[in-house]
Design a protein around this motif. Structure first.
Motif, PDB file in Angstrom:
ATOM      1  N   SER A 161      38.083  19.267 -11.502  1.00 56.33           N
ATOM      2  CA  SER A 161      37.498  20.008 -10.384  1.00 56.33           C
ATOM      3  C   SER A 161      38.522  20.030  -9.250  1.00 56.33           C
ATOM      4  CB  SER A 161      36.208  19.296  -9.962  1.00 56.33           C
ATOM      5  OG  SER A 161      35.772  19.764  -8.718  1.00 56.33           O
ATOM      6  N   ASN A 213      39.875  21.337  -5.648  1.00 56.54           N
ATOM      7  CA  ASN A 213      39.521  21.931  -4.355  1.00 56.54           C
ATOM      8  C   ASN A 213      40.754  22.547  -3.726  1.00 56.54           C
ATOM      9  OD1 ASN A 213      36.810  21.301  -4.180  1.00 56.54           O
ATOM     10  ND2 ASN A 213      37.164  19.306  -3.238  1.00 56.54           N
ATOM     11  N   MET A 259      34.184  19.979   2.350  1.00 55.56           N
ATOM     12  CA  MET A 259      33.204  19.561   1.342  1.00 55.56           C
ATOM     13  C   MET A 259      32.147  18.727   2.045  1.00 55.56           C
ATOM     14  SD  MET A 259      34.097  17.993  -2.364  1.00 55.56           S
ATOM     15  CE  MET A 259      32.729  18.097  -3.501  1.00 55.56           C
ATOM     16  N   HIS A 293      28.848  13.452   0.332  1.00 53.89           N
ATOM     17  CA  HIS A 293      28.147  13.318  -0.951  1.00 53.89           C
ATOM     18  C   HIS A 293      28.596  12.046  -1.661  1.00 53.89           C
ATOM     19  CE1 HIS A 293      32.080  14.875  -2.145  1.00 53.89           C
ATOM     20  NE2 HIS A 293      31.836  14.395  -3.355  1.00 53.89           N
ATOM     21  N   ASP A 350      29.345  10.824  -5.744  1.00 51.11           N
ATOM     22  CA  ASP A 350      29.597  11.485  -7.032  1.00 51.11           C
ATOM     23  C   ASP A 350      28.551  11.033  -8.049  1.00 51.11           C
ATOM     24  OD1 ASP A 350      31.745  12.613  -5.806  1.00 51.11           O
ATOM     25  OD2 ASP A 350      33.269  11.429  -6.836  1.00 51.11           O
ATOM     26  N   LEU A 404      40.746  10.982  -7.848  1.00 49.90           N
ATOM     27  CA  LEU A 404      41.258  12.081  -7.043  1.00 49.90           C
ATOM     28  C   LEU A 404      42.768  11.961  -6.948  1.00 49.90           C
ATOM     29  CD1 LEU A 404      38.656  11.944  -4.124  1.00 49.90           C
ATOM     30  CD2 LEU A 404      38.728  13.598  -5.992  1.00 49.90           C
ATOM     31  N   LEU A 437      40.552  13.863   2.894  1.00 48.64           N
ATOM     32  CA  LEU A 437      39.469  13.036   2.350  1.00 48.64           C
ATOM     33  C   LEU A 437      39.058  11.956   3.352  1.00 48.64           C
ATOM     34  CD1 LEU A 437      37.732  12.095  -0.125  1.00 48.64           C
ATOM     35  CD2 LEU A 437      39.664  10.644  -0.761  1.00 48.64           C
ATOM     36  N   HIS A 478      31.482  10.325   0.639  1.00 50.59           N
ATOM     37  CA  HIS A 478      32.771  10.846   1.097  1.00 50.59           C
ATOM     38  C   HIS A 478      32.635  12.332   1.400  1.00 50.59           C
ATOM     39  CE1 HIS A 478      32.601  10.785  -3.324  1.00 50.59           C
ATOM     40  NE2 HIS A 478      33.395  11.835  -3.330  1.00 50.59           N
ATOM     41  N   VAL A 515      35.202  16.024   3.018  1.00 51.71           N
ATOM     42  CA  VAL A 515      36.560  16.532   3.233  1.00 51.71           C
ATOM     43  C   VAL A 515      36.612  17.307   4.548  1.00 51.71           C
ATOM     44  CG1 VAL A 515      38.381  18.040   2.324  1.00 51.71           C
ATOM     45  CG2 VAL A 515      37.010  16.667   0.735  1.00 51.71           C
ATOM     46  N   ARG A 523      45.459  22.713   1.527  1.00 46.48           N
ATOM     47  CA  ARG A 523      45.313  21.440   0.810  1.00 46.48           C
ATOM     48  C   ARG A 523      44.760  21.718  -0.581  1.00 46.48           C
ATOM     49  NH1 ARG A 523      40.881  17.849   0.080  1.00 46.48           N
ATOM     50  NH2 ARG A 523      41.554  15.691  -0.125  1.00 46.48           N
ATOM     51  N   THR A 535      43.496  19.474  -3.950  1.00 45.72           N
ATOM     52  CA  THR A 535      43.221  18.138  -4.486  1.00 45.72           C
ATOM     53  C   THR A 535      42.561  18.260  -5.856  1.00 45.72           C
ATOM     54  OG1 THR A 535      43.019  17.058  -2.360  1.00 45.72           O
ATOM     55  CG2 THR A 535      41.834  16.055  -4.144  1.00 45.72           C
ATOM     56  N   PHE A 548      36.515  13.889 -13.369  1.00 50.96           N
ATOM     57  CA  PHE A 548      35.272  13.124 -13.477  1.00 50.96           C
ATOM     58  C   PHE A 548      34.981  12.812 -14.938  1.00 50.96           C
ATOM     59  CE2 PHE A 548      34.131  16.394 -10.050  1.00 50.96           C
ATOM     60  CZ  PHE A 548      34.724  15.646  -9.048  1.00 50.96           C
TER      61      PHE A 548
HETATM   62  O1  LIG Z   1      38.882  17.003  -2.357  1.00 60.73           O
HETATM   63  C1  LIG Z   1      38.668  15.803  -2.187  1.00 60.73           C
HETATM   64  O2  LIG Z   1      39.482  15.044  -1.655  1.00 60.73           O
HETATM   65  C2  LIG Z   1      37.360  15.196  -2.569  1.00 60.73           C
HETATM   66  C3  LIG Z   1      36.729  15.856  -3.746  1.00 60.73           C
HETATM   67  C4  LIG Z   1      35.430  15.241  -4.124  1.00 60.73           C
HETATM   68  O3  LIG Z   1      34.959  14.319  -3.509  1.00 60.73           O
HETATM   69  C5  LIG Z   1      34.677  15.757  -5.281  1.00 60.73           C
HETATM   70  O4  LIG Z   1      35.111  16.775  -5.852  1.00 60.73           O
HETATM   71  O5  LIG Z   1      33.644  15.156  -5.636  1.00 60.73           O
END
Ligand SMILES: O=C(O)CCC(=O)C(=O)O
Ligand SMILES: [Fe+2]
Length: 341
Positions: free
Chosen positions: A195, A197, A211, A214, A216, A223, A231, A270, A272, A280, A282, A286
């Motif tokens: 995933s 971002n 973001m 939330h 996970d 990450l 983050l 966490h 973003v 950015r 990232t 998962f």
């Molecule tokens: O982009 C990030 O640093 C965090 C991403 C994240 O927490 C997620 O995808 O669950």
């Protein structure tokens, strides 16, 4: 307006639909960096220091709910190539990316913006996201992008390498918790989701988020941040920035590890924040249980003095409760708590 922000050019002011209501804005204050984020040197786990490294991982998972790992076995070249392949992907022409656009969670390879609820939400989050499944590779690689031309080759190797890395971490956690060999293998870590971002520079980071906050829902997350910060992790009621370290991975135990550890582990909130000058990108990976596997506190982690906190449930059951509770972790977990006798 174009839905995917990676297709926008030269954004000078905040589009109104991205401005959060005042009580939801991160505001202008400068968030402190987390200075003492636990750092695990994975090289040491294979030698005489193994027991010490395991203890560091267990302690970090209890106290912080996240840690970073160096000497994780994935080469710096591969890490850099992977980030640049995704930067190239998000920079591809709008018509090409449009072929992957979908808000359907069942579509195995999809790009979308903000959340899957884009067309109904009151305001949008400042991000595009590209997601696909990765394991086993041969079942999924055909649905991945063919452009940029090295996508399948580089990302294929990356996915195999980070899976090995996460399974090593899970095995150290297993040993530290005193669970039987192979506990997290097979069904509990069956699904691997990538995933990514991507956030373009944002004219006013005080008004929006990249973001939402939330936890996970999966078993474990990692990450891989590019050099641009964003983050933040909630620790003792305070948002702390997690400064990117180019050669490190961040590991976050997911809600399923919290349940299996019988609430020994923390699965932290966490979010973003955005950046004014730089884009950015990232990469999240998962590991997720298969839909029908039974999840419950591990037998070795409860006894009469310390009873199990949760009843058994399937991941399918958990995930549907999690989404129906607006992805609120405490509310979702509450539905699976055992009644005190
Ligand atoms: O982009 C990030 O640093 C965090 C991403 C994240 O927490 C997620 O995808 O669950
Ligand atoms: Fe997350």
């Amino acid at each position: 307006m174009e839905v995917l922000m990676s297709n926008w050019s030269d954004v000078q002011s905040m589009p109104e639909s991205y401005v959060f209501p005042p009580d939801k804005r991160p505001g202008k204050h400068i968030f402190p960096d987390c200075k003492d984020i636990p750092t695990i040197d994975l090289d040491k786990a294979e030698g005489l220091n193994r027991a010490e490294i395991i203890q560091q991982i267990i302690k970090a998972s209890q106290e912080f709910g996240f840690f970073q790992v160096i000497n994780h076995g994935v080469s710096e070249n591969l890490m850099e190539d992977t980030i640049s392949v995704f930067q190239e992907f998000f920079g591809m022409p709008a018509e090409y990316k449009a072929s992957f656009y979908s808000n359907d969670i069942n579509q195995s390879c999809r790009i979308y913006s903000s959340t899957l609820n884009y067309h109904k939400e009151d305001f949008h989050y400042w991000r595009d996201n590209f997601t696909h499944r990765c394991h086993p590779l041969e079942d999924h690689i055909q649905s991945w992008p063919e452009k940029p031309p090295r996508y399948r080759e580089v990302i294929g190797i990356y996915c195999v390498e980070v899976r090995k890395f996460l399974l090593r971490i899970l095995d150290l956690i297993r040993e530290g918790l005193g669970l039987e060999s192979g506990y997290f293998e097979d069904e509990l870590s069956k699904i691997q989701l990538l995933s990514v971002n991507h956030h373009i520079p944002c004219p006013d980071p005080s008004l929006t988020l990249g973001m939402p906050e939330h936890c996970d829902p999966n078993l474990i997350s990692m990450l891989h941040q590019c050099a641009v910060p964003g983050l933040q992790v909630l620790k003792d009621g305070q948002w702390l920035g997690v400064e990117p370290q180019p050669d490190a991975f961040i590991v976050i135990p997911g809600l399923q590890l919290k349940v299996i550890s019988n609430d020994l582990f923390t699965s932290p909130k966490h979010r973003v924040i955005t950046h004014t000058k730089e884009a950015r990108t990232t990469i999240g990976t998962f590991l997720i249980p298969s839909s029908d596997v039974s999840i419950e506190p591990a037998r070795a982690l409860f006894d009469t003095g310390n009873p199990p906190v949760y009843r058994a449930f399937t991941y399918k059951e958990f995930f549907s409760t999690f989404t129906s509770k607006g992805c609120d972790a405490a509310n979702a977990l509450g539905c699976f708590k055992k009644k005190l006798e």
